[in-house]
Design a protein around this motif. Structure first.
Motif, PDB file in Angstrom:
ATOM      1  N   GLN A  30       6.182  16.938   9.485  1.00  0.00           N
ATOM      2  CA  GLN A  30       6.693  16.981   8.132  1.00  0.00           C
ATOM      3  C   GLN A  30       7.984  15.765   8.480  1.00  0.00           C
ATOM      4  OE1 GLN A  30       8.277  20.706   7.206  1.00  0.00           O
ATOM      5  NE2 GLN A  30       6.590  20.843   5.796  1.00  0.00           N
ATOM      6  N   GLY A  31       8.055  14.842   7.311  1.00  0.00           N
ATOM      7  CA  GLY A  31       9.188  13.746   7.265  1.00  0.00           C
ATOM      8  C   GLY A  31       8.311  12.748   7.012  1.00  0.00           C
ATOM      9  N   MET A  32       9.156  11.273   6.867  1.00  0.00           N
ATOM     10  CA  MET A  32       8.382  10.150   6.612  1.00  0.00           C
ATOM     11  C   MET A  32       7.428   9.764   7.480  1.00  0.00           C
ATOM     12  SD  MET A  32      10.231   6.565   5.768  1.00  0.00           S
ATOM     13  CE  MET A  32      10.658   6.080   7.440  1.00  0.00           C
ATOM     14  N   ARG A  33       6.283   9.439   7.173  1.00  0.00           N
ATOM     15  CA  ARG A  33       5.178   8.962   7.878  1.00  0.00           C
ATOM     16  C   ARG A  33       5.113   7.463   8.012  1.00  0.00           C
ATOM     17  NH1 ARG A  33       1.981  13.367   9.351  1.00  0.00           N
ATOM     18  NH2 ARG A  33       0.754  11.852  10.649  1.00  0.00           N
ATOM     19  N   HIS A  34       4.562   6.791   9.270  1.00  0.00           N
ATOM     20  CA  HIS A  34       4.241   5.585   9.181  1.00  0.00           C
ATOM     21  C   HIS A  34       2.743   5.105   9.562  1.00  0.00           C
ATOM     22  CE1 HIS A  34       8.453   4.036   9.464  1.00  0.00           C
ATOM     23  NE2 HIS A  34       8.643   5.082   9.903  1.00  0.00           N
ATOM     24  N   VAL A  46       5.827   9.878  -2.686  1.00  0.00           N
ATOM     25  CA  VAL A  46       5.817   8.521  -2.472  1.00  0.00           C
ATOM     26  C   VAL A  46       7.264   8.112  -2.923  1.00  0.00           C
ATOM     27  CG1 VAL A  46       4.970   6.291  -3.141  1.00  0.00           C
ATOM     28  CG2 VAL A  46       3.096   8.466  -2.959  1.00  0.00           C
ATOM     29  N   TRP A  47       7.853   7.400  -1.954  1.00  0.00           N
ATOM     30  CA  TRP A  47       9.405   6.896  -2.456  1.00  0.00           C
ATOM     31  C   TRP A  47       9.470   5.399  -2.299  1.00  0.00           C
ATOM     32  CZ3 TRP A  47      13.624  10.212  -3.272  1.00  0.00           C
ATOM     33  CH2 TRP A  47      13.305  11.476  -3.155  1.00  0.00           C
ATOM     34  N   LEU A  48      10.014   4.956  -2.968  1.00  0.00           N
ATOM     35  CA  LEU A  48      10.597   3.385  -3.034  1.00  0.00           C
ATOM     36  C   LEU A  48      11.812   3.051  -3.291  1.00  0.00           C
ATOM     37  CD1 LEU A  48       9.427   0.536  -2.849  1.00  0.00           C
ATOM     38  CD2 LEU A  48       9.133   0.382  -5.113  1.00  0.00           C
ATOM     39  N   SER A  49      12.717   2.467  -2.352  1.00  0.00           N
ATOM     40  CA  SER A  49      13.912   2.147  -2.375  1.00  0.00           C
ATOM     41  C   SER A  49      14.985   3.675  -2.765  1.00  0.00           C
ATOM     42  CB  SER A  49      14.178   1.181  -3.489  1.00  0.00           C
ATOM     43  OG  SER A  49      13.697   0.077  -3.272  1.00  0.00           O
ATOM     44  N   GLU A  51      13.973   6.067  -4.220  1.00  0.00           N
ATOM     45  CA  GLU A  51      13.639   6.825  -5.456  1.00  0.00           C
ATOM     46  C   GLU A  51      12.175   7.483  -5.304  1.00  0.00           C
ATOM     47  OE1 GLU A  51      14.519   4.976  -9.101  1.00  0.00           O
ATOM     48  OE2 GLU A  51      16.358   4.062  -8.373  1.00  0.00           O
ATOM     49  N   TYR A  52      12.118   8.505  -5.951  1.00  0.00           N
ATOM     50  CA  TYR A  52      10.745   9.326  -6.051  1.00  0.00           C
ATOM     51  C   TYR A  52      10.036   8.537  -6.828  1.00  0.00           C
ATOM     52  CZ  TYR A  52       7.397  12.644  -7.235  1.00  0.00           C
ATOM     53  OH  TYR A  52       6.332  13.496  -7.558  1.00  0.00           O
ATOM     54  N   VAL A  53       8.838   8.255  -6.556  1.00  0.00           N
ATOM     55  CA  VAL A  53       7.587   7.590  -7.322  1.00  0.00           C
ATOM     56  C   VAL A  53       6.619   8.490  -7.880  1.00  0.00           C
ATOM     57  CG1 VAL A  53       6.102   5.617  -7.481  1.00  0.00           C
ATOM     58  CG2 VAL A  53       8.158   5.401  -6.293  1.00  0.00           C
ATOM     59  N   ALA A  54       5.899   9.140  -6.856  1.00  0.00           N
ATOM     60  CA  ALA A  54       4.827   9.891  -7.303  1.00  0.00           C
ATOM     61  C   ALA A  54       4.443  11.028  -6.247  1.00  0.00           C
ATOM     62  CB  ALA A  54       3.681   9.245  -7.332  1.00  0.00           C
ATOM     63  N   SER A  55       3.709  11.890  -6.311  1.00  0.00           N
ATOM     64  CA  SER A  55       3.177  12.915  -5.257  1.00  0.00           C
ATOM     65  C   SER A  55       1.715  13.102  -5.520  1.00  0.00           C
ATOM     66  CB  SER A  55       4.080  13.980  -5.127  1.00  0.00           C
ATOM     67  OG  SER A  55       3.872  14.910  -6.503  1.00  0.00           O
ATOM     68  N   GLY A  56       1.096  13.476  -4.510  1.00  0.00           N
ATOM     69  CA  GLY A  56      -0.490  13.885  -4.859  1.00  0.00           C
ATOM     70  C   GLY A  56      -1.244  14.026  -3.391  1.00  0.00           C
ATOM     71  N   ILE A  57      -2.297  13.934  -3.700  1.00  0.00           N
ATOM     72  CA  ILE A  57      -3.564  14.071  -2.355  1.00  0.00           C
ATOM     73  C   ILE A  57      -3.756  12.669  -1.736  1.00  0.00           C
ATOM     74  CG2 ILE A  57      -5.258  15.292  -1.051  1.00  0.00           C
ATOM     75  CD1 ILE A  57      -3.325  17.262  -1.999  1.00  0.00           C
ATOM     76  N   VAL A  58      -3.698  12.436  -0.442  1.00  0.00           N
ATOM     77  CA  VAL A  58      -4.019  10.845  -0.237  1.00  0.00           C
ATOM     78  C   VAL A  58      -5.598  11.119  -0.126  1.00  0.00           C
ATOM     79  CG1 VAL A  58      -4.218   9.385   1.668  1.00  0.00           C
ATOM     80  CG2 VAL A  58      -2.017  10.574   1.101  1.00  0.00           C
ATOM     81  N   ASP A  59      -6.201  10.052  -1.064  1.00  0.00           N
ATOM     82  CA  ASP A  59      -7.670  10.012  -0.958  1.00  0.00           C
ATOM     83  C   ASP A  59      -8.321   9.212  -0.125  1.00  0.00           C
ATOM     84  OD1 ASP A  59     -10.203  10.378  -2.254  1.00  0.00           O
ATOM     85  OD2 ASP A  59      -9.825   8.349  -3.538  1.00  0.00           O
ATOM     86  N   GLN A  88       7.225   4.232   0.843  1.00  0.00           N
ATOM     87  CA  GLN A  88       7.328   5.433   2.156  1.00  0.00           C
ATOM     88  C   GLN A  88       6.332   6.639   1.512  1.00  0.00           C
ATOM     89  OE1 GLN A  88      11.595   5.892   2.291  1.00  0.00           O
ATOM     90  NE2 GLN A  88      11.497   4.069   3.612  1.00  0.00           N
ATOM     91  N   MET A  89       5.714   7.091   2.550  1.00  0.00           N
ATOM     92  CA  MET A  89       5.109   8.388   2.299  1.00  0.00           C
ATOM     93  C   MET A  89       5.631   9.466   3.230  1.00  0.00           C
ATOM     94  SD  MET A  89       2.574   7.506   0.612  1.00  0.00           S
ATOM     95  CE  MET A  89       2.727   5.784  -0.266  1.00  0.00           C
ATOM     96  N   TRP A  90       6.028  10.423   2.475  1.00  0.00           N
ATOM     97  CA  TRP A  90       6.514  11.713   2.985  1.00  0.00           C
ATOM     98  C   TRP A  90       5.669  13.065   2.882  1.00  0.00           C
ATOM     99  CZ3 TRP A  90      11.669  12.175   5.156  1.00  0.00           C
ATOM    100  CH2 TRP A  90      12.450  10.908   4.905  1.00  0.00           C
ATOM    101  N   VAL A  91       5.655  13.725   4.024  1.00  0.00           N
ATOM    102  CA  VAL A  91       4.873  14.730   4.173  1.00  0.00           C
ATOM    103  C   VAL A  91       5.796  16.205   4.052  1.00  0.00           C
ATOM    104  CG1 VAL A  91       3.303  16.097   5.465  1.00  0.00           C
ATOM    105  CG2 VAL A  91       2.824  13.725   5.163  1.00  0.00           C
TER     106      VAL A  91
END
Length: 91
Positions: A30-34, A46-49, A51-59, A88-91
């Motif tokens: 868990q946490g930010m993933r590179h 999904v975060w940018l600067s 701010e929260y952008v979206a969430s979902g399942i990585v296809d 940024q992707m956070w799990v």
């Protein structure tokens, strides 16, 4: 997100810590993933600067970790996110 598990901010460079905490294996730390290429099938935020952008399942994700796609759900279509833009992707 599971708040009971320890958070590791950079899972790619903390594999030993993940193994010690019992978090190694198929489930991501868990946490930010590179390491975006390892995220298909996992739920992310999904975060940018900051701010929260979206969430979902990585296809799908590029092998070089440069981009990934969130699966479409309901009225939302499949979306592409580019790491070089600052997402940024956070799990």
């Amino acid at each position: 997100m599971n708040t009971s598990a320890p958070t590791v901010n950079d899972a790619g460079s903390h594999a030993a810590a993940a193994a010690r905490n019992g978090l190694a294996g198929n489930s991501p730390v868990q946490g930010m993933r590179h390491d975006w290429a390892r995220l298909p099938g996992h739920a992310v935020e999904v975060w940018l600067s900051g701010e929260y952008v979206a969430s979902g399942i990585v296809d799908q994700a590029a092998d070089d970790d440069s981009v990934l796609w969130l699966a479409g759900a309901g009225a939302n279509t499949r979306r592409l996110f580019d790491k070089s833009t600052g997402y940024q992707m956070w799990v």
